[in-house]
Design a protein around this motif. Structure first.
Motif, PDB file in Angstrom:
ATOM      1  N   ALA A  76       0.829  -1.209   0.000  1.00  0.00           N
ATOM      2  CA  ALA A  76       0.000   0.000   0.000  1.00  0.00           C
ATOM      3  C   ALA A  76       0.861   1.256   0.000  1.00  0.00           C
ATOM      4  O   ALA A  76       0.542   2.236  -0.681  1.00  0.00           O
ATOM      5  CB  ALA A  76      -0.930  -0.003   1.212  1.00  0.00           C
ATOM      6  N   ALA A  77       1.957   1.226   0.739  1.00  0.00           N
ATOM      7  CA  ALA A  77       2.849   2.387   0.784  1.00  0.00           C
ATOM      8  C   ALA A  77       3.483   2.629  -0.587  1.00  0.00           C
ATOM      9  O   ALA A  77       3.593   3.776  -1.037  1.00  0.00           O
ATOM     10  CB  ALA A  77       3.936   2.183   1.839  1.00  0.00           C
ATOM     11  N   GLU A  78       3.884   1.555  -1.252  1.00  0.00           N
ATOM     12  CA  GLU A  78       4.470   1.701  -2.591  1.00  0.00           C
ATOM     13  C   GLU A  78       3.439   2.260  -3.575  1.00  0.00           C
ATOM     14  O   GLU A  78       3.753   3.132  -4.384  1.00  0.00           O
ATOM     15  CB  GLU A  78       5.002   0.353  -3.076  1.00  0.00           C
ATOM     16  CG  GLU A  78       6.270  -0.089  -2.376  1.00  0.00           C
ATOM     17  CD  GLU A  78       6.747  -1.460  -2.844  1.00  0.00           C
ATOM     18  OE1 GLU A  78       6.268  -1.961  -3.883  1.00  0.00           O
ATOM     19  OE2 GLU A  78       7.604  -2.029  -2.147  1.00  0.00           O
ATOM     20  N   ALA A  79       2.225   1.749  -3.509  1.00  0.00           N
ATOM     21  CA  ALA A  79       1.172   2.223  -4.411  1.00  0.00           C
ATOM     22  C   ALA A  79       0.876   3.696  -4.161  1.00  0.00           C
ATOM     23  O   ALA A  79       0.697   4.475  -5.102  1.00  0.00           O
ATOM     24  CB  ALA A  79      -0.089   1.388  -4.233  1.00  0.00           C
ATOM     25  N   THR A  80       0.836   4.087  -2.901  1.00  0.00           N
ATOM     26  CA  THR A  80       0.591   5.489  -2.562  1.00  0.00           C
ATOM     27  C   THR A  80       1.714   6.366  -3.089  1.00  0.00           C
ATOM     28  O   THR A  80       1.472   7.442  -3.632  1.00  0.00           O
ATOM     29  CB  THR A  80       0.453   5.657  -1.035  1.00  0.00           C
ATOM     30  OG1 THR A  80      -0.632   4.846  -0.590  1.00  0.00           O
ATOM     31  CG2 THR A  80       0.204   7.093  -0.652  1.00  0.00           C
ATOM     32  N   GLY A  81       2.950   5.912  -2.938  1.00  0.00           N
ATOM     33  CA  GLY A  81       4.093   6.662  -3.461  1.00  0.00           C
ATOM     34  C   GLY A  81       4.008   6.836  -4.965  1.00  0.00           C
ATOM     35  O   GLY A  81       4.291   7.918  -5.487  1.00  0.00           O
ATOM     36  N   ASP A  82       3.596   5.789  -5.663  1.00  0.00           N
ATOM     37  CA  ASP A  82       3.453   5.873  -7.117  1.00  0.00           C
ATOM     38  C   ASP A  82       2.381   6.893  -7.516  1.00  0.00           C
ATOM     39  O   ASP A  82       2.556   7.665  -8.456  1.00  0.00           O
ATOM     40  CB  ASP A  82       3.101   4.503  -7.703  1.00  0.00           C
ATOM     41  CG  ASP A  82       4.251   3.508  -7.597  1.00  0.00           C
ATOM     42  OD1 ASP A  82       5.405   3.939  -7.338  1.00  0.00           O
ATOM     43  OD2 ASP A  82       3.992   2.291  -7.759  1.00  0.00           O
ATOM     44  N   VAL A  83       1.276   6.892  -6.782  1.00  0.00           N
ATOM     45  CA  VAL A  83       0.197   7.839  -7.077  1.00  0.00           C
ATOM     46  C   VAL A  83       0.659   9.272  -6.835  1.00  0.00           C
ATOM     47  O   VAL A  83       0.422  10.168  -7.652  1.00  0.00           O
ATOM     48  CB  VAL A  83      -1.060   7.518  -6.224  1.00  0.00           C
ATOM     49  CG1 VAL A  83      -2.070   8.638  -6.294  1.00  0.00           C
ATOM     50  CG2 VAL A  83      -1.673   6.212  -6.684  1.00  0.00           C
ATOM     51  N   VAL A  84       1.346   9.491  -5.719  1.00  0.00           N
ATOM     52  CA  VAL A  84       1.836  10.837  -5.401  1.00  0.00           C
ATOM     53  C   VAL A  84       2.851  11.290  -6.443  1.00  0.00           C
ATOM     54  O   VAL A  84       2.808  12.437  -6.902  1.00  0.00           O
ATOM     55  CB  VAL A  84       2.446  10.871  -3.978  1.00  0.00           C
ATOM     56  CG1 VAL A  84       3.187  12.169  -3.726  1.00  0.00           C
ATOM     57  CG2 VAL A  84       1.365  10.673  -2.931  1.00  0.00           C
ATOM     58  N   GLU A  85       3.738  10.398  -6.848  1.00  0.00           N
ATOM     59  CA  GLU A  85       4.737  10.747  -7.863  1.00  0.00           C
ATOM     60  C   GLU A  85       4.066  11.100  -9.192  1.00  0.00           C
ATOM     61  O   GLU A  85       4.423  12.076  -9.850  1.00  0.00           O
ATOM     62  CB  GLU A  85       5.704   9.582  -8.061  1.00  0.00           C
ATOM     63  CG  GLU A  85       6.833   9.889  -9.021  1.00  0.00           C
ATOM     64  CD  GLU A  85       7.817   8.739  -9.167  1.00  0.00           C
ATOM     65  OE1 GLU A  85       8.592   8.765 -10.131  1.00  0.00           O
ATOM     66  OE2 GLU A  85       7.815   7.825  -8.324  1.00  0.00           O
TER      67      GLU A  85
END
Length: 96
Positions: free
Chosen positions: A52-61
Protein backbone atom coordinates in the motif's frame (compact mmCIF):
# COMPACT_ATOMS: atom_id res chain seq x y z
CA UNK A 1 -5.17 -6.54 12.14
CA UNK A 2 -8.29 -8.69 12.31
CA UNK A 3 -6.27 -11.78 11.48
CA UNK A 4 -3.82 -10.97 14.26
CA UNK A 5 -6.63 -10.59 16.80
CA UNK A 6 -8.19 -13.81 15.56
CA UNK A 7 -4.85 -15.61 15.81
CA UNK A 8 -4.42 -14.35 19.38
CA UNK A 9 -7.92 -15.57 20.29
CA UNK A 10 -7.24 -18.96 18.74
CA UNK A 11 -3.94 -19.16 20.61
CA UNK A 12 -5.67 -18.41 23.89
CA UNK A 13 -8.32 -21.04 23.24
CA UNK A 14 -5.74 -23.60 22.18
CA UNK A 15 -3.69 -23.00 25.30
CA UNK A 16 -6.76 -23.35 27.48
CA UNK A 17 -7.75 -26.63 25.88
CA UNK A 18 -4.20 -27.91 25.94
CA UNK A 19 -3.79 -27.14 29.60
CA UNK A 20 -7.00 -28.96 30.52
CA UNK A 21 -6.86 -32.08 28.41
CA UNK A 22 -3.45 -32.78 26.92
CA UNK A 23 0.05 -33.49 28.01
CA UNK A 24 2.69 -30.79 28.27
CA UNK A 25 4.35 -32.06 25.10
CA UNK A 26 1.15 -31.82 23.06
CA UNK A 27 0.47 -28.38 24.53
CA UNK A 28 3.94 -27.26 23.42
CA UNK A 29 3.27 -28.49 19.90
CA UNK A 30 -0.03 -26.62 19.84
CA UNK A 31 1.63 -23.43 21.04
CA UNK A 32 4.33 -23.76 18.39
CA UNK A 33 1.73 -24.23 15.65
CA UNK A 34 -0.28 -21.23 16.83
CA UNK A 35 2.87 -19.11 17.08
CA UNK A 36 3.80 -20.05 13.51
CA UNK A 37 0.31 -19.08 12.32
CA UNK A 38 0.47 -15.76 14.17
CA UNK A 39 3.89 -15.03 12.68
CA UNK A 40 2.56 -15.76 9.21
CA UNK A 41 -0.38 -13.42 9.74
CA UNK A 42 1.90 -10.62 10.95
CA UNK A 43 4.22 -11.09 7.96
CA UNK A 44 1.28 -10.97 5.54
CA UNK A 45 0.07 -7.79 7.21
CA UNK A 46 3.49 -6.19 6.90
CA UNK A 47 3.64 -7.10 3.21
CA UNK A 48 0.19 -5.59 2.65
CA UNK A 49 1.23 -2.34 4.35
CA UNK A 50 4.42 -2.22 2.28
CA UNK A 51 2.45 -2.75 -0.94
CA UNK A 52 0.00 0.00 0.00
CA UNK A 53 2.85 2.39 0.78
CA UNK A 54 4.47 1.70 -2.59
CA UNK A 55 1.17 2.22 -4.41
CA UNK A 56 0.59 5.49 -2.56
CA UNK A 57 4.09 6.66 -3.46
CA UNK A 58 3.45 5.87 -7.12
CA UNK A 59 0.20 7.84 -7.08
CA UNK A 60 1.84 10.84 -5.40
CA UNK A 61 4.74 10.75 -7.86
CA UNK A 62 2.34 10.60 -10.81
CA UNK A 63 0.33 13.51 -9.45
CA UNK A 64 3.48 15.56 -8.92
CA UNK A 65 4.64 14.85 -12.48
CA UNK A 66 1.25 15.82 -13.91
CA UNK A 67 1.19 19.02 -11.85
CA UNK A 68 4.70 19.93 -13.00
CA UNK A 69 3.75 19.33 -16.63
CA UNK A 70 0.62 21.47 -16.27
CA UNK A 71 2.57 24.31 -14.68
CA UNK A 72 5.22 24.13 -17.39
CA UNK A 73 2.54 24.21 -20.10
CA UNK A 74 0.82 27.18 -18.47
CA UNK A 75 4.12 29.04 -18.18
CA UNK A 76 4.84 28.43 -21.87
CA UNK A 77 1.37 29.71 -22.81
CA UNK A 78 1.78 32.84 -20.69
CA UNK A 79 5.25 33.45 -22.11
CA UNK A 80 3.99 33.09 -25.69
CA UNK A 81 1.06 35.42 -24.98
CA UNK A 82 3.41 38.01 -23.44
CA UNK A 83 5.72 37.89 -26.46
CA UNK A 84 2.76 38.29 -28.82
CA UNK A 85 1.39 41.21 -26.81
CA UNK A 86 4.80 42.90 -26.72
CA UNK A 87 5.22 42.45 -30.46
CA UNK A 88 1.75 43.84 -31.17
CA UNK A 89 2.37 46.77 -28.83
CA UNK A 90 5.65 47.54 -30.58
CA UNK A 91 3.93 47.32 -33.97
CA UNK A 92 1.21 49.69 -32.76
CA UNK A 93 3.78 52.22 -31.55
CA UNK A 94 5.79 52.13 -34.75
CA UNK A 95 2.69 52.29 -36.92
CA UNK A 96 3.09 48.95 -38.61
Amino acid sequence: MRKFVLAAAVAGSALGLAACSETAEKAGETVDAVAADATSVVEEGAEAVEGAAEATGDVVEGAADATGDAIEGAADTVSDAAETAASEAEDALTGE
